[in-house]
Design an enzyme around this catalytic site. Sequence first.
Site, PDB file in Angstrom:
ATOM      1  N   ASP A  25       0.920  -1.138   0.189  1.00  0.00           N
ATOM      2  CA  ASP A  25      -0.036  -0.087   0.048  1.00  0.00           C
ATOM      3  C   ASP A  25       0.866   1.287  -0.051  1.00  0.00           C
ATOM      4  O   ASP A  25       1.841   1.307   0.624  1.00  0.00           O
ATOM      5  CB  ASP A  25      -0.920  -0.062   1.191  1.00  0.00           C
ATOM      6  N   HIS A  42       2.740   3.098  -9.204  1.00  0.00           N
ATOM      7  CA  HIS A  42       2.875   1.774  -9.336  1.00  0.00           C
ATOM      8  C   HIS A  42       3.973   1.323  -9.787  1.00  0.00           C
ATOM      9  O   HIS A  42       4.463   0.056  -9.649  1.00  0.00           O
ATOM     10  CB  HIS A  42       1.557   1.744 -10.191  1.00  0.00           C
ATOM     11  N   SER A  71     -10.454  -6.976  -5.565  1.00  0.00           N
ATOM     12  CA  SER A  71     -11.535  -6.903  -6.381  1.00  0.00           C
ATOM     13  C   SER A  71     -12.511  -5.489  -6.290  1.00  0.00           C
ATOM     14  O   SER A  71     -12.968  -5.106  -7.328  1.00  0.00           O
ATOM     15  CB  SER A  71     -12.844  -7.888  -5.829  1.00  0.00           C
ATOM     16  N   TRP A  74     -11.030  -2.414  -9.136  1.00  0.00           N
ATOM     17  CA  TRP A  74     -11.583  -2.367 -10.479  1.00  0.00           C
ATOM     18  C   TRP A  74     -12.358  -0.977 -10.475  1.00  0.00           C
ATOM     19  O   TRP A  74     -12.840  -0.391 -11.563  1.00  0.00           O
ATOM     20  CB  TRP A  74     -12.799  -3.539 -10.817  1.00  0.00           C
ATOM     21  N   LEU A 136      10.957 -20.952  -3.920  1.00  0.00           N
ATOM     22  CA  LEU A 136       9.807 -19.986  -3.371  1.00  0.00           C
ATOM     23  C   LEU A 136       8.535 -20.141  -4.043  1.00  0.00           C
ATOM     24  O   LEU A 136       8.476 -20.129  -5.115  1.00  0.00           O
ATOM     25  CB  LEU A 136      10.244 -18.579  -3.603  1.00  0.00           C
TER      26      LEU A 136
HETATM   27  C1  FPP Z   1      -1.551   0.380  -3.419  1.00  0.00           C
HETATM   28  O1  FPP Z   1      -1.104   1.647  -3.556  1.00  0.00           O
HETATM   29  C2  FPP Z   1      -1.136  -0.617  -4.256  1.00  0.00           C
HETATM   30  C3  FPP Z   1      -2.062  -1.027  -5.430  1.00  0.00           C
HETATM   31  C4  FPP Z   1      -3.484  -0.625  -5.420  1.00  0.00           C
HETATM   32  C5  FPP Z   1      -1.444  -1.918  -6.648  1.00  0.00           C
HETATM   33  C6  FPP Z   1      -0.139  -2.704  -6.258  1.00  0.00           C
HETATM   34  C7  FPP Z   1       0.463  -2.737  -7.236  1.00  0.00           C
HETATM   35  C8  FPP Z   1       2.014  -2.944  -7.518  1.00  0.00           C
HETATM   36  C9  FPP Z   1       2.805  -3.155  -6.203  1.00  0.00           C
HETATM   37  C10 FPP Z   1       2.822  -2.788  -8.731  1.00  0.00           C
HETATM   38  C11 FPP Z   1       2.271  -4.036  -9.771  1.00  0.00           C
HETATM   39  C12 FPP Z   1       2.364  -5.116  -9.020  1.00  0.00           C
HETATM   40  C13 FPP Z   1       2.739  -6.285 -10.027  1.00  0.00           C
HETATM   41  C14 FPP Z   1       2.916  -7.721  -9.506  1.00  0.00           C
HETATM   42  C15 FPP Z   1       3.043  -6.109 -11.240  1.00  0.00           C
HETATM   43  P1  FPP Z   1      -2.362   2.885  -3.413  1.00  0.00           P
HETATM   44  O2  FPP Z   1      -2.450   3.112  -5.142  1.00  0.00           O
HETATM   45  O3  FPP Z   1      -3.680   2.247  -3.002  1.00  0.00           O
HETATM   46  O4  FPP Z   1      -1.708   3.986  -2.823  1.00  0.00           O
HETATM   47  P2  FPP Z   1      -2.351   4.979  -1.952  1.00  0.00           P
HETATM   48  O5  FPP Z   1      -3.321   4.202  -0.826  1.00  0.00           O
HETATM   49  O6  FPP Z   1      -1.177   5.809  -1.622  1.00  0.00           O
HETATM   50  O7  FPP Z   1      -3.354   5.776  -3.008  1.00  0.00           O
END
Ligand code: FPP
Length: 247
Positions: A25, A42, A71, A74, A136
């Site tokens: 997060d 990201h 989920s 989206w 792993l």
């Molecule tokens: C949370 O940060 C993270 C996500 C919703 C996506 C997690 C994705 C990755 C770590 C990168 C891609 C991973 C792979 C396996 C390709 P947030 O956007 O909710 O952050 P915020 O709470 O600060 O807005």
Amino acid sequence: MSATAAEPETAPPYRPPTHVAVIMDGNGRWAAARRLPRVAGHRAGARAVRRTIEAAIRQGVRWLTLYAFSSENWRRPAGEVVDLTGLLRQYLKSEIDELQANGVRLRIIGDRTRFDPDIQRDLVAAERLTAANRRLNLIVALSYGSRAEIVAAARAAAEAARDGRLDLATLDEAMFEGFLSTAGVPDPDVIIRTSGEQRLSNFLMWQAAYAEFIFLDVLWPDFDATHFAAALAEFARRERRFGARPG
Ligand code: FPP
């Protein structure tokens, strides 16, 4: 991933947990702090994924589960969903050889049918390619929600009963577990969440029954091997009794 990532280096001064799960997060906040678009967060998060896999291998962790896409994700703005799925598409192509070379077995949990057909094909191909790897076990939760998983398991158990494959009177926790997407996977010993939030957010709710929770004040893109090692050391300090009285 470096070619030496899979080499057991200096043994950690504690026994590593078998299964570490991570709620990644803080990508958005990391990007905002740098006046960058969220997708930059990201992308940096994907680099942290790579570092975490390396760290897990070095520390001797056998199971690593990463919450990459819930989920609920989206419902984010369409552009961000395109960015996240695009990053997944790219990641599958760029990292699969390294995963294979480092003995990582990839499995996906969640509703993969919601992704574009080419991503679904790449997911299956990656799982097949890495199926015999044992160093792993990497589980990536994609379009995953714990409530949906439990409902699906209940439905599958009911169908098995209807078809005469299961006597409902004998259904117990161990049997029910066999209907979950994590059937056969040891429960997570520790769940790490970055970014300071202290919630489970519909992640592994059944499986987390006895997990230790470690909440870190670091944004996911900044997460590295040092944070991983510190979390494992913190886990080792906690006494776990699984509800039993102290001996
Ligand atoms: C949370 O940060 C993270 C996500 C919703 C996506 C997690 C994705 C990755 C770590 C990168 C891609 C991973 C792979 C396996 C390709 P947030 O956007 O909710 O952050 P915020 O709470 O600060 O807005």
